[in-house]
Design a protein around this motif. Sequence first.
Motif, PDB file in Angstrom:
ATOM      1  N   THR A 264       0.831  -1.208   0.000  1.00  0.00           N
ATOM      2  CA  THR A 264       0.000   0.000   0.000  1.00  0.00           C
ATOM      3  C   THR A 264       0.862   1.253   0.000  1.00  0.00           C
ATOM      4  OG1 THR A 264      -1.650  -1.214   1.286  1.00  0.00           O
ATOM      5  CG2 THR A 264      -1.902   1.162   1.182  1.00  0.00           C
ATOM      6  N   GLU A 265       1.901   1.236   0.804  1.00  0.00           N
ATOM      7  CA  GLU A 265       2.810   2.388   0.858  1.00  0.00           C
ATOM      8  C   GLU A 265       3.530   2.586  -0.467  1.00  0.00           C
ATOM      9  OE1 GLU A 265       5.895   4.208   4.110  1.00  0.00           O
ATOM     10  OE2 GLU A 265       6.184   2.111   3.526  1.00  0.00           O
ATOM     11  N   SER A 266       3.892   1.473  -1.118  1.00  0.00           N
ATOM     12  CA  SER A 266       4.560   1.574  -2.413  1.00  0.00           C
ATOM     13  C   SER A 266       3.640   2.206  -3.454  1.00  0.00           C
ATOM     14  CB  SER A 266       4.989   0.175  -2.872  1.00  0.00           C
ATOM     15  OG  SER A 266       5.563   0.231  -4.160  1.00  0.00           O
ATOM     16  N   GLY A 267       2.373   1.797  -3.460  1.00  0.00           N
ATOM     17  CA  GLY A 267       1.420   2.402  -4.393  1.00  0.00           C
ATOM     18  C   GLY A 267       1.213   3.877  -4.106  1.00  0.00           C
ATOM     19  N   GLN A 268       1.141   4.228  -2.814  1.00  0.00           N
ATOM     20  CA  GLN A 268       0.964   5.646  -2.430  1.00  0.00           C
ATOM     21  C   GLN A 268       2.149   6.485  -2.889  1.00  0.00           C
ATOM     22  OE1 GLN A 268       2.844   6.885   0.563  1.00  0.00           O
ATOM     23  NE2 GLN A 268       1.461   8.370   1.512  1.00  0.00           N
ATOM     24  N   ARG A 269       3.351   5.984  -2.670  1.00  0.00           N
ATOM     25  CA  ARG A 269       4.554   6.738  -3.058  1.00  0.00           C
ATOM     26  C   ARG A 269       4.609   6.929  -4.573  1.00  0.00           C
ATOM     27  NH1 ARG A 269       8.918   7.185   0.452  1.00  0.00           N
ATOM     28  NH2 ARG A 269       8.552   6.315   2.533  1.00  0.00           N
ATOM     29  N   GLY A 270       4.345   5.846  -5.297  1.00  0.00           N
ATOM     30  CA  GLY A 270       4.394   5.954  -6.763  1.00  0.00           C
ATOM     31  C   GLY A 270       3.380   6.941  -7.299  1.00  0.00           C
ATOM     32  N   TYR A 271       2.184   6.922  -6.709  1.00  0.00           N
ATOM     33  CA  TYR A 271       1.138   7.832  -7.180  1.00  0.00           C
ATOM     34  C   TYR A 271       1.480   9.285  -6.871  1.00  0.00           C
ATOM     35  CZ  TYR A 271      -3.373  10.172  -7.472  1.00  0.00           C
ATOM     36  OH  TYR A 271      -4.390  11.059  -7.778  1.00  0.00           O
ATOM     37  N   LEU A 272       1.971   9.536  -5.645  1.00  0.00           N
ATOM     38  CA  LEU A 272       2.274  10.920  -5.263  1.00  0.00           C
ATOM     39  C   LEU A 272       3.471  11.465  -6.026  1.00  0.00           C
ATOM     40  CD1 LEU A 272       1.756  10.855  -1.383  1.00  0.00           C
ATOM     41  CD2 LEU A 272       0.195  11.748  -3.128  1.00  0.00           C
ATOM     42  N   LEU A 273       4.478  10.625  -6.252  1.00  0.00           N
ATOM     43  CA  LEU A 273       5.693  11.114  -6.898  1.00  0.00           C
ATOM     44  C   LEU A 273       5.567  11.161  -8.421  1.00  0.00           C
ATOM     45  CD1 LEU A 273       8.394   9.274  -4.752  1.00  0.00           C
ATOM     46  CD2 LEU A 273       7.651  11.657  -4.571  1.00  0.00           C
ATOM     47  N   ALA A 274       4.912  10.171  -9.007  1.00  0.00           N
ATOM     48  CA  ALA A 274       4.812  10.124 -10.473  1.00  0.00           C
ATOM     49  C   ALA A 274       3.481  10.648 -10.981  1.00  0.00           C
ATOM     50  CB  ALA A 274       5.009   8.679 -10.954  1.00  0.00           C
ATOM     51  N   ASP A 275       2.511  10.788 -10.081  1.00  0.00           N
ATOM     52  CA  ASP A 275       1.183  11.279 -10.446  1.00  0.00           C
ATOM     53  C   ASP A 275       0.552  10.411 -11.542  1.00  0.00           C
ATOM     54  OD1 ASP A 275      -1.040  12.810 -10.222  1.00  0.00           O
ATOM     55  OD2 ASP A 275      -0.330  14.427 -11.539  1.00  0.00           O
ATOM     56  N   ARG A 276       0.646   9.092 -11.355  1.00  0.00           N
ATOM     57  CA  ARG A 276       0.083   8.145 -12.313  1.00  0.00           C
ATOM     58  C   ARG A 276      -0.903   7.220 -11.606  1.00  0.00           C
ATOM     59  NH1 ARG A 276       4.769   5.097 -15.337  1.00  0.00           N
ATOM     60  NH2 ARG A 276       2.894   4.080 -16.218  1.00  0.00           N
ATOM     61  N   GLU A 277      -2.106   7.127 -12.175  1.00  0.00           N
ATOM     62  CA  GLU A 277      -3.155   6.306 -11.577  1.00  0.00           C
ATOM     63  C   GLU A 277      -2.805   4.814 -11.570  1.00  0.00           C
ATOM     64  OE1 GLU A 277      -6.123   6.889 -10.190  1.00  0.00           O
ATOM     65  OE2 GLU A 277      -6.005   9.078 -10.294  1.00  0.00           O
ATOM     66  N   ALA A 278      -1.889   4.419 -12.471  1.00  0.00           N
ATOM     67  CA  ALA A 278      -1.541   2.994 -12.557  1.00  0.00           C
ATOM     68  C   ALA A 278      -0.969   2.476 -11.242  1.00  0.00           C
ATOM     69  CB  ALA A 278      -0.523   2.778 -13.683  1.00  0.00           C
TER      70      ALA A 278
ATOM     71  N   LEU B  68      -2.248   2.756   7.607  1.00  0.00           N
ATOM     72  CA  LEU B  68      -3.090   2.707   6.413  1.00  0.00           C
ATOM     73  C   LEU B  68      -3.974   3.944   6.304  1.00  0.00           C
ATOM     74  CD1 LEU B  68      -4.110  -1.069   6.537  1.00  0.00           C
ATOM     75  CD2 LEU B  68      -2.596   0.012   4.875  1.00  0.00           C
ATOM     76  N   SER B  69      -4.444   4.439   7.435  1.00  0.00           N
ATOM     77  CA  SER B  69      -5.249   5.676   7.427  1.00  0.00           C
ATOM     78  C   SER B  69      -4.424   6.844   6.908  1.00  0.00           C
ATOM     79  CB  SER B  69      -5.762   5.973   8.833  1.00  0.00           C
ATOM     80  OG  SER B  69      -6.636   4.952   9.267  1.00  0.00           O
ATOM     81  N   GLU B  70      -3.163   6.903   7.323  1.00  0.00           N
ATOM     82  CA  GLU B  70      -2.274   7.977   6.852  1.00  0.00           C
ATOM     83  C   GLU B  70      -2.042   7.868   5.352  1.00  0.00           C
ATOM     84  OE1 GLU B  70       1.669   9.221   5.464  1.00  0.00           O
ATOM     85  OE2 GLU B  70       1.294   7.170   6.173  1.00  0.00           O
ATOM     86  N   LEU B  71      -1.861   6.641   4.850  1.00  0.00           N
ATOM     87  CA  LEU B  71      -1.656   6.438   3.411  1.00  0.00           C
ATOM     88  C   LEU B  71      -2.905   6.815   2.628  1.00  0.00           C
ATOM     89  CD1 LEU B  71       0.193   2.967   3.517  1.00  0.00           C
ATOM     90  CD2 LEU B  71       1.221   5.223   3.160  1.00  0.00           C
ATOM     91  N   ILE B  72      -4.057   6.365   3.130  1.00  0.00           N
ATOM     92  CA  ILE B  72      -5.324   6.664   2.442  1.00  0.00           C
ATOM     93  C   ILE B  72      -5.591   8.165   2.425  1.00  0.00           C
ATOM     94  CG2 ILE B  72      -7.825   6.387   2.584  1.00  0.00           C
ATOM     95  CD1 ILE B  72      -7.295   3.568   3.729  1.00  0.00           C
TER      96      ILE B  72
END
Length: 253
Positions: A63-77, A123-127
């Motif tokens: 979950t943290e990996s998905g959050q980081r990728g989305y915030l840094l790359a701004d990609r929905e994938a 998880l709440s912080e990530l969400i």
Amino acid sequence: MKTIIRNTASSILLVTLVIIVIAANSTYTIHTMDELALLERRLFTTNQVINSINTLHLAVLRTESGQRGYLLADREAYLDDYEKTLNKVNTIIEQVEANAIRSDFAEQEERLQQLINLSKAKLSELIETVELARQGRKDKAIAIFESDLGLELYNKFETVFEQIAAQEHKLQKHHIDSLLKLRSDSVTNLIISSLTTGLLVISIFMLLRMNIRETIRHRRELQQHNLVLESRVKERTVELQVYAEELSRSNRE
């Protein structure tokens, strides 16, 4: 009569020994099976705890990996795996809670509950950061992301996770050692039981052989005695016949 009493006493003694040995072996076998079942349950619980906390740890990391990728790359994938993992988190947490109830140690149960609370907070912080970014408030999401909040939560989570894992692996080794020892003791008991049973069988065989010999000897003695009696009866009969003939002749005279 003395022989009969002696043989009867020997038979009763052997039967008593057989009953005692069978009862002792049965009691030990039942006790061993109970201990084996208990150890297997404990080992199963330990393995379940280890698997569930590892799954929870992996879920937090994914979950943290998905959050980081989305915030840094701004990609929905990056949110595909993030959302799939979140959909499974509740089930994973329920498994950890169930294992906490089945744990053999109250201290470990408290740690598992603490791990669950920390995972929920993380998880709440990530969400929260992901939802802020989705709402167009990426600056605030990045600010939370770059703060020490997430790192502190994960460090606490990892500390408790390592404590639980270390304790469970220690318990796992203890249960396996106890299981191996129990199996070794069972083999030893089986050997002793086999030897004891073998000795009893040999003793019973020897007793039966002695009884048969005694019976044959008594039969021979009875036969000899009967022959002597028959011989004496014949002699007496002959004497009586001679006496009767003499008496008859005397009467005729």
